[in-house]
Design a protein around this motif. Structure first.
Motif, mmCIF file in Angstrom:
data_model
loop_
_atom_site.group_PDB
_atom_site.id
_atom_site.type_symbol
_atom_site.label_atom_id
_atom_site.label_comp_id
_atom_site.label_asym_id
_atom_site.label_seq_id
_atom_site.Cartn_x
_atom_site.Cartn_y
_atom_site.Cartn_z
ATOM 1 N N ILE A 132 64.432 -7.293 40.502
ATOM 2 C CA ILE A 132 64.020 -6.027 39.889
ATOM 3 C C ILE A 132 65.139 -5.040 40.222
ATOM 4 N N GLN A 172 62.874 1.224 39.601
ATOM 5 C CA GLN A 172 62.010 2.097 40.407
ATOM 6 C C GLN A 172 62.372 3.558 40.215
ATOM 7 N N GLU A 220 61.332 -10.696 36.432
ATOM 8 C CA GLU A 220 60.598 -9.724 37.238
ATOM 9 C C GLU A 220 60.780 -8.285 36.767
ATOM 10 N N ARG A 268 58.732 -7.825 33.736
ATOM 11 C CA ARG A 268 57.316 -7.857 34.105
ATOM 12 C C ARG A 268 56.865 -6.515 34.651
ATOM 13 N N VAL A 269 57.663 -5.916 35.517
ATOM 14 C CA VAL A 269 57.306 -4.624 36.106
ATOM 15 C C VAL A 269 57.217 -3.550 35.023
ATOM 16 N N GLU A 307 54.007 -4.333 33.052
ATOM 17 C CA GLU A 307 52.819 -4.111 33.877
ATOM 18 C C GLU A 307 52.576 -2.623 34.123
ATOM 19 N N SER A 308 53.638 -1.875 34.262
ATOM 20 C CA SER A 308 53.515 -0.447 34.560
ATOM 21 C C SER A 308 53.018 0.355 33.369
ATOM 22 N N TYR A 324 52.496 4.136 38.320
ATOM 23 C CA TYR A 324 52.702 2.762 38.790
ATOM 24 C C TYR A 324 53.679 2.744 39.966
ATOM 25 N N CYS A 325 54.758 3.476 39.823
ATOM 26 C CA CYS A 325 55.769 3.533 40.880
ATOM 27 C C CYS A 325 55.174 4.074 42.173
ATOM 28 N N GLU A 379 52.750 1.242 43.478
ATOM 29 C CA GLU A 379 53.299 -0.064 43.848
ATOM 30 C C GLU A 379 54.539 -0.014 44.737
ATOM 31 N N PHE A 380 55.260 1.090 44.717
ATOM 32 C CA PHE A 380 56.523 1.147 45.446
ATOM 33 C C PHE A 380 56.549 2.223 46.526
#
Length: 181
Positions: free
Chosen positions: A90, A95, A111, A114-115, A118-119, A158-159, A162-163
């Protein structure tokens, strides 16, 4: 806008090919902030295709300036070459882009794609596919400004979820604790 290193991994020639496919879009400009080993070749290819007014190389700036560039962009572009190794990663800019609250246009596999999907923070197409990138840019351009803002905010949420550094450290500590039991 694309921000970052202009190297072989970023597949800049395919971005330029997508810009060429969209050359007749009157309100579209591709702003490239950064430079690198592939920068000179990219500038030559833009000139060869007659895209100087469409693809603009802004040059290199300190990382502290990136938030101001992100804020001025309508969408942020991330790309990686179509190679198996790149599908496992990623890119760090994913991010940063998601955190900016701007829609992300991605041309990558695995990946990173996908992120993005998904986000809900943008659109992702396959690495190395100029036509798919051009179509994703067209899709974003056709959306109302409010919808693009919603996409950007979905990416930001999302960030944050998830991050977030504290949350990631807590997860890591939990996994370590599980392994010790």
């Amino acid at each position: 806008m694309f921000a970052g290193n202009l190297g072989q991994a970023q597949d800049i020639p395919v971005i330029i090919a997508a810009a060429d496919l969209l050359r007749d879009e009157p309100n579209l400009r591709w702003i490239i902030v950064g430079d690198g080993r592939a920068g000179a070749d990219a500038r030559e290819e833009v000139a060869r295709r007659g895209l100087e007014g469409r693809v603009i190389f802004a040059g290199r700036y300190p990382i502290e300036r990136m938030p101001s560039f992100f804020a001025a962009a309508d969408a942020l572009l991330v790309s990686l070459r179509d190679e198996p190794i790149w599908s496992l990663t990623i890119p760090g800019k994913v991010q940063s882009y998601l955190a900016s609250g701007k829609p992300v246009v991605a041309m990558l596999n695995g990946e990173g794609a996908r992120v993005i999907a998904e986000s809900g923070g943008g659109v992702a197409g396959p690495a190395g596919d100029a036509a798919a990138l051009a179509e994703n840019v067209r899709t974003l351009m056709a959306m109302p400004v409010e919808r693009r803002a919603e996409i950007g905010q979905a990416g930001r949420a999302y960030c944050q979820r998830e991050f977030d550094r504290a949350q990631l450290v807590n997860k890591l500590e939990g996994w370590i604790e599980e392994l010790g039991n």
